[in-house]
Every structure is written in C-alpha cells, then in structure tokens.
Design an enzyme around this catalytic site. Structure first.
Site, PDB file in Angstrom:
ATOM      1  N   ASP A  14      34.076  41.180  40.306  1.00  0.00           N
ATOM      2  CA  ASP A  14      33.105  41.949  39.504  1.00  0.00           C
ATOM      3  C   ASP A  14      32.579  43.178  40.248  1.00  0.00           C
ATOM      4  OD1 ASP A  14      33.165  39.846  37.483  1.00  0.00           O
ATOM      5  OD2 ASP A  14      31.897  38.700  38.844  1.00  0.00           O
ATOM      6  N   HIS A  42      38.478  43.152  33.637  1.00  0.00           N
ATOM      7  CA  HIS A  42      38.339  44.517  34.118  1.00  0.00           C
ATOM      8  C   HIS A  42      37.804  45.399  32.996  1.00  0.00           C
ATOM      9  CE1 HIS A  42      41.483  43.773  37.522  1.00  0.00           C
ATOM     10  NE2 HIS A  42      40.409  43.031  37.610  1.00  0.00           N
TER      11      HIS A  42
END
Length: 431
Positions: A14, A42
């Site tokens: 992340d 993503h």
C-alpha cells in the site's frame, strides 16, 4: 540500450506503487508483474478518474506498452476476466496489450475455500489473508500438484489432473474443516470455458523479455505487496506467499538478474499495515487516526482499514539491504501536513537496555522491542501538489534529507498527491 527498472514496495504494501508505475510506464515498452495475484491492489488516478487493478499490470492504460503477467503470478481466471471486462468497458484494448505466461499457476475455487476455512479455524491467530486463495495456490505449486494456465489447453488432461487435486482438497475441506466440498464439474466447466481466450494471450515470457532487452527496449517490473511481507524476509508467518523482493523478478519472469539496472523502492512518508502482524511504530491514538483518515488508508483489495504508524528507518534499512535499492520514491508526504512534530524510528530497544538497528528475523522477535524515536519539527504549510523541492516547507525538506541520511540511499522521486502530475522526479530511473 534501454534500462530495466524494478518498482517495488519497501514496507507492508500500500505504498503507492500503482501511481508510480503508471507514471514511469511513459518511458517503458514493457511492464511486467512477477509475483503475487489478485490480492494486490494498485490504484491509479488519471485526470481525477480512479482505476483499481489487482492482477493486470498498471501500464495497461498506456498506449504502445505491452503488459506481461509472468510465471511467478498466481492467476484466478474469474478475477482476470472480471478485470479484463472492466477495462474493455472503458475502451481499453486489453487483447492488444496483455500477454501471459502459460506457466502461471491457476487459482481455482477450492483454493479460495481452503483459504477462508483456514483463516476461520485460526480464530484469534488469523494471519489476515485476503481469502482469495493465494497461499493455497502457491502451496500446490511447490508441492508439484498445481495446475497451470498451459494445462487448460489440453482439456482431457486438465480434467484428469483437476479431479486428482480436487479429491485431495475436498477431503481436507469436508473431513478436517467440516465445510462443503467444491463442485468438480462446475470448476471444470468454468475453467475450460475461457481456455481458448487465454491461449490467444499466452507467450514465452522469458524469451520475449530477452528479445526486448537485446533490442534495447526499456522494461519495467512491477512488484506487488511489499518487502516486509516477503515469504522469506518478511515478518513470518504474517507474510504473503511469494517473494516480494527484487530477487522475485528473476524467478517470477525468467529475466536474468544481472540485467536489472535500477531498483526503485516505494516508501510512504509514514507506515501502514493491513491485517494482523507485528508493527513496532503503530499509532493507536489520535495521531494515527489523523494519518489514517487524511491518507484514506483503506485497502484497495479488501477495503479493510489500515493500521497507521511512524516511518520505521530500521525496517527500511533492511529493505535497502535485501533489494539493493538504488533510490526511493517517497509517497504521501502531504498526509503529514499539519502535524506539530513527526517521528522516525531509528532503533529498537530490548528490555535489558540493548539497542539494535536490525529488524528481528521472526514475528515473535518484535514483541521484545520498543521503538526508539527521533523527533523532528512538523510543518503547517501544505505540500499537496508540489512539483519542485523549492515549493516544500523547510521542515519537510529537512525530513526528507534526514531519511536519506538514515537510509544511506537517495530519495529520487517525491509524490505529493494521487494524480500523475502531483509528482517531482529528481532523478529519472530510466535515464
């Protein structure tokens, strides 16, 4: 000759890899995923439009870029088709841009059933998997009973192999976990239904990348998750099931490691973790809430709330060591705007007073340490959208310089917002 660049996360995932990969693919001819599966998330924001990709490389939104899913990626056919259809619905010519290794292991419904059943059985000791069958699929690969995309192209042989492996897994599901078996015929029919479509996109990835390299075409390798989740080097057992580090490029795509020119480590200006596992610098307080809310820290794959904390330079030094990081991209600097002070973990202290600047090798070791912090002045001015160093407040610049000193690695890119243009590239990895 073109450069070959790896972009990977240096924390617990992340970190903002998707945006940076998308930005750098302007200079690449190939973008390659080499590990993980659709447990990755993503997020790309282009002209205000948000796109979340889980399996297909982030370069898919670029014209004239070939996107490759390498053999190290575990592929769930249903998830792949869902993503393809989403992109096609937006007018993206996926079939013209996407290529897949037929050596990719398949994630099938029984893998997901096992993943969920195991997490439930662990109770309070749950690892925090996404429940998407990633671990069980990698287990089948290592035990040499796994099915691969290439197996789909011989329907009779695939049916036989599937029956054998499902007998094994359904026994575990019904007899050990006491849950329903997965239907064999439905699994077979669903898998074979897309065999011809997948075959049209399959290629010899290692050969293709070697030809591209020799032709001087720049290649970008896109990592998923983060270094601290690596199956070997992460906070085991609270890790993912693949090698998330730079070494995974060679094994997960067939690209020789000597041909990698630059490793870009993506690092948030603070730290987050989603799911269970040790986290020395976690902020379970108002500051943590502030960072989490301002940074919109919710998992792109599961929607789970991420756990925020200060940046851990000890863990980042380990990431530099393992990946031979050439330079960092610092993301979400703007999230720290408004804090009176910011802290960096510079060491770990044990109960006997011993100080270490090295991370423990197993999760249990983190229970024995307390973070040692270096406190720096914060800044009230905004850094959001800054595109030059001169636009940053002095305290933010000092924070960046201190990180470079502690990590003995330059910060070559700084991201100050989610959009492509909210970025300053101080050193271009492809040049």
């Amino acid at each position: 000759m073109g450069k070959n660049v790896v972009v990977l996360g240096t924390q617990w995932g992340d970190e903002g890899k998707g945006k940076i990969v998308d930005l750098l693919t302007e200079q690449a001819k190939y973008v390659v995923r080499y590990q993980g599966g659709h447990n990755a998330g993503h997020t790309l924001v282009i002209d205000g439009e948000k796109t979340v990709l889980h399996l297909i490389p982030s370069g898919i939104l670029r014209d004239n870029v070939k996107c490759i899913i390498g053999n190290g990626v575990v592929v769930a056919p249903d998830a792949l088709m869902k993503e393809i259809n989403m992109l096609k619905g937006r007018g993206v010519p996926v079939e013209e841009r996407l290529l897949i290794s037929e050596a990719c292991p398949l994630i099938l419904p029984f893998h997901c059933a096992l993943d969920i059943a195991r997490e439930k059985a662990r109770g309070n000791q749950a690892i925090g998997t996404t429940g998407r069958g990633i671990g069980p699929a990698y287990e089948d690969k290592v035990s040499r009973r796994g099915l691969r995309i290439g197996d789909l192209f011989n329907a009779e042989l695939f049916a036989t192999k599937l029956q054998e492996v499902m007998k094994y897994h359904n026994f575990m599901l019904t007899e050990y976990y006491k849950v329903e078996a997965v239907d064999y015929q439905q699994t077979l029919d669903d898998a074979l239904a897309i065999a011809d479509y997948l075959k049209s996109m399959c290629t010899d990835v290692s050969e293709m990348l070697d030809v591209a390299r020799k032709a001087g075409e720049p290649i970008l390798f896109e990592g998923a998750q983060g270094t601290l989740l690596d199956i070997d080097h992460g906070t085991y057992p609270f890790v993912t099931s693949s090698n998330t580090t730079a070494g995974g490029v060679a094994t997960g795509s067939g690209f020789g490691p000597r041909h990698l020119d630059y490793v870009l480590g993506i690092m948030k200006a603070y730290t987050t973790r989603v799911g269970a596992g040790p986290f020395p610098t976690e902020l379970a307080n108002e500051i943590g809430d502030y960072i989490g809310e301002k940074g919109q820290e919710f998992g792109a794959t599961t929607g789970r709330k991420r756990r925020p904390g200060w940046l851990d330079a000890v863990a980042m030094r380990r990431a530099v060591q393992i990946n031979s990081v050439s330079g960092f991209c610092l993301t979400k600097l703007d999230v720290l705007d408004g804090l009176k002070e910011v802290k960096i973990c510079v060491g770990y202290q044990y109960a006997d007073g011993t100080v270490s600047k090295v991370t423990p090798l197993a999760a249990e070791g983190y229970d024995l340490v307390t973070p040692i912090y270096e406190t720096m002045p914060g800044w009230s001015e905004t850094t959001f959208g800054a595109t030059t160093i001169e636009q940053l407040p002095p305290a933010a610049i000092n924070y960046i310089k201190r990180l470079e000193e502690l990590l003995e690695t330059p910060i070559d890119i700084i991201s100050t917002g989610p959009d492509r243009n909210e970025t300053m590239i101080l050193v271009n990895p492809f040049k």
